[in-house]
Design a protein around this motif. Structure first.
Motif, mmCIF file in Angstrom:
data_model
loop_
_atom_site.group_PDB
_atom_site.id
_atom_site.type_symbol
_atom_site.label_atom_id
_atom_site.label_comp_id
_atom_site.label_asym_id
_atom_site.label_seq_id
_atom_site.Cartn_x
_atom_site.Cartn_y
_atom_site.Cartn_z
ATOM 1 N N PHE A 130 0.773 -1.170 -0.089
ATOM 2 C CA PHE A 130 0.000 0.024 0.036
ATOM 3 C C PHE A 130 0.956 1.177 -0.135
ATOM 4 O O PHE A 130 0.427 2.517 -0.174
ATOM 5 N N LEU A 131 2.300 1.290 0.168
ATOM 6 C CA LEU A 131 2.998 2.271 0.145
ATOM 7 C C LEU A 131 3.485 2.432 -1.370
ATOM 8 O O LEU A 131 3.770 1.500 -1.863
ATOM 9 N N PRO A 132 3.657 3.839 -1.717
ATOM 10 C CA PRO A 132 4.119 3.776 -3.165
ATOM 11 C C PRO A 132 5.446 3.145 -3.562
ATOM 12 O O PRO A 132 5.560 2.918 -4.701
ATOM 13 N N ASP A 133 6.282 3.111 -2.409
ATOM 14 C CA ASP A 133 7.597 2.381 -2.878
ATOM 15 C C ASP A 133 7.590 0.879 -2.519
ATOM 16 O O ASP A 133 8.711 0.467 -2.289
ATOM 17 N N ALA A 146 31.423 0.968 3.036
ATOM 18 C CA ALA A 146 31.548 1.627 4.252
ATOM 19 C C ALA A 146 29.886 2.402 4.543
ATOM 20 O O ALA A 146 29.664 2.599 5.559
ATOM 21 N N GLU A 147 29.160 2.030 3.707
ATOM 22 C CA GLU A 147 27.827 2.838 3.628
ATOM 23 C C GLU A 147 27.048 1.940 4.707
ATOM 24 O O GLU A 147 26.738 0.868 4.841
ATOM 25 N N GLN A 148 26.318 2.905 5.656
ATOM 26 C CA GLN A 148 25.678 2.471 6.720
ATOM 27 C C GLN A 148 24.026 2.626 6.408
ATOM 28 O O GLN A 148 23.745 3.787 6.684
ATOM 29 N N TRP A 149 23.377 1.455 6.153
ATOM 30 C CA TRP A 149 21.984 1.726 5.678
ATOM 31 C C TRP A 149 21.247 0.473 5.931
ATOM 32 O O TRP A 149 21.863 -0.715 6.099
ATOM 33 N N VAL A 150 20.024 0.466 6.169
ATOM 34 C CA VAL A 150 18.966 -0.847 6.280
ATOM 35 C C VAL A 150 17.932 -0.564 5.295
ATOM 36 O O VAL A 150 17.224 0.613 5.065
ATOM 37 N N ALA A 151 17.581 -1.571 4.860
ATOM 38 C CA ALA A 151 16.320 -1.549 3.750
ATOM 39 C C ALA A 151 15.233 -1.573 4.692
ATOM 40 O O ALA A 151 15.066 -2.448 5.637
ATOM 41 N N TRP A 152 14.232 -0.664 4.404
ATOM 42 C CA TRP A 152 12.821 -0.842 5.060
ATOM 43 C C TRP A 152 11.651 -0.818 4.110
ATOM 44 O O TRP A 152 10.714 -1.357 4.421
ATOM 45 N N GLU A 192 10.474 -10.424 -1.878
ATOM 46 C CA GLU A 192 11.597 -11.021 -2.045
ATOM 47 C C GLU A 192 12.868 -10.220 -1.935
ATOM 48 O O GLU A 192 13.932 -10.489 -1.842
ATOM 49 N N VAL A 193 12.620 -8.925 -1.189
ATOM 50 C CA VAL A 193 13.379 -8.183 -0.909
ATOM 51 C C VAL A 193 14.524 -7.505 -2.326
ATOM 52 O O VAL A 193 15.524 -7.994 -2.264
ATOM 53 N N ILE A 194 13.737 -6.913 -3.074
ATOM 54 C CA ILE A 194 14.541 -6.440 -4.265
ATOM 55 C C ILE A 194 14.623 -4.973 -4.187
ATOM 56 O O ILE A 194 14.137 -4.370 -3.022
ATOM 57 N N PRO A 195 15.109 -4.181 -5.125
ATOM 58 C CA PRO A 195 15.401 -2.953 -4.869
ATOM 59 C C PRO A 195 14.139 -2.124 -4.137
ATOM 60 O O PRO A 195 12.893 -2.312 -4.335
ATOM 61 N N GLY A 196 14.487 -0.968 -3.306
ATOM 62 C CA GLY A 196 13.315 -0.164 -2.452
ATOM 63 C C GLY A 196 13.997 1.137 -1.879
ATOM 64 O O GLY A 196 14.837 1.471 -2.568
ATOM 65 N N TRP A 205 17.856 2.140 -2.937
ATOM 66 C CA TRP A 205 18.681 1.324 -3.209
ATOM 67 C C TRP A 205 18.627 0.355 -4.392
ATOM 68 O O TRP A 205 17.224 0.137 -4.461
ATOM 69 N N SER A 206 19.554 -0.181 -4.896
ATOM 70 C CA SER A 206 19.012 -1.133 -6.024
ATOM 71 C C SER A 206 20.231 -1.934 -6.109
ATOM 72 O O SER A 206 21.308 -1.734 -6.204
ATOM 73 N N THR A 207 19.926 -2.949 -7.031
ATOM 74 C CA THR A 207 20.981 -3.964 -7.384
ATOM 75 C C THR A 207 20.628 -4.450 -8.829
ATOM 76 O O THR A 207 19.318 -4.820 -9.018
ATOM 77 N N LEU A 208 21.493 -4.487 -9.718
ATOM 78 C CA LEU A 208 21.092 -4.912 -11.169
ATOM 79 C C LEU A 208 22.323 -5.222 -11.824
ATOM 80 O O LEU A 208 23.380 -4.464 -11.962
ATOM 81 N N ASP A 209 22.418 -6.347 -12.307
ATOM 82 C CA ASP A 209 23.382 -6.948 -12.850
ATOM 83 C C ASP A 209 24.682 -6.895 -12.344
ATOM 84 O O ASP A 209 25.895 -6.480 -12.823
ATOM 85 N N GLY A 210 24.793 -7.131 -11.009
ATOM 86 C CA GLY A 210 26.248 -7.101 -10.358
ATOM 87 C C GLY A 210 26.497 -5.618 -10.111
ATOM 88 O O GLY A 210 27.517 -5.604 -9.301
ATOM 89 N N ASN A 211 25.455 -4.600 -10.263
ATOM 90 C CA ASN A 211 25.905 -3.333 -9.608
ATOM 91 C C ASN A 211 25.118 -2.983 -8.299
ATOM 92 O O ASN A 211 23.815 -3.186 -8.493
ATOM 93 N N TYR A 212 25.536 -2.085 -7.546
ATOM 94 C CA TYR A 212 24.943 -2.258 -6.269
ATOM 95 C C TYR A 212 25.158 -0.637 -6.022
ATOM 96 O O TYR A 212 26.009 0.034 -5.922
#
Length: 202
Positions: free
Chosen positions: A89-92, A116-122, A128-132, A147-154
């Protein structure tokens, strides 16, 4: 910042979104899980501290104290189409619980692509926990961004909102005042099968 400065805004903003859902999208409201138990939050945080060296942002743990995530319900009217998820129900995307939130950050303990990036997916575009969206307390990137992951790019995008609370406030503004494209031109919110659902205007 004190705990109260983190806790009160996000809880207040979430309660307002929750109230709107209960009044306008009851099936989505039913998808919300009870508050996460303290032991479950602590257990989920242990590998994050071990592998990445930091813990959950206070604002996120405050949110979990009132809603531990979502669980999609079966929607009989949508069985053939399967395009509407009650918890989306949230847009993202869907609100992740503690156990799922660390997966994209600590999945590579031997060779961490996030540095060294300090972050958490929410929020994630599906369970399935893909980009968000991420949340970070790191002064270099504090706030909510993509955040996103695509073809080995983070990749981590620049923060788009200063806090989770401000994100919820913008969601509510979109729902109550509009325009429907306030949070972006791609998808707009609507109600279907008792669910708040964002989709293409077409």
């Amino acid at each position: 910042m004190s705990d109260q400065m983190h806790v009160e805004p996000v809880v207040t903003a979430w309660r307002r979104v929750e109230t709107w859902l209960r009044e306008n999208a009851p099936t989505s409201a039913e998808s919300m899980l009870p508050p996460a138990a303290h032991k479950d939050v602590t257990k989920a945080e242990e590998p994050l501290r071990h592998y990445a060296g930091y813990g959950f942002p206070q604002e996120l743990t405050a949110l979990w104290r009132v809603c531990g995530g979502v669980e999609n319900l079966e929607i009989e009217e949508d069985q053939d189409e399967g395009e509407v998820a009650s918890g989306d129900f949230l847009p993202d995307g869907v609100l992740l619980g503690p156990a799922l939130s660390t997966q994209p950050r600590i999945s590579f303990p031997e060779s961490d692509p996030w540095g060294a990036e300090q972050w958490v997916a929410w929020l994630s575009t599906d369970e399935e926990v893909i980009p968000g969206l991420y949340i970070s307390d790191d002064p270099a990137m504090r706030g909510v961004g993509r955040w996103s992951t695509l073809d080995g790019n983070y990749e981590l995008g620049e923060p788009q909102f200063p806090s989770i609370a401000s994100y919820f406030e913008k969601v509510l503004e979109t729902l109550q005042q509009g325009p429907a494209t306030l949070m972006g031109p791609t998808n707009v919110p609507g109600i279907i099968y008792g669910c708040l659902h964002s989709d293409s205007p077409e």
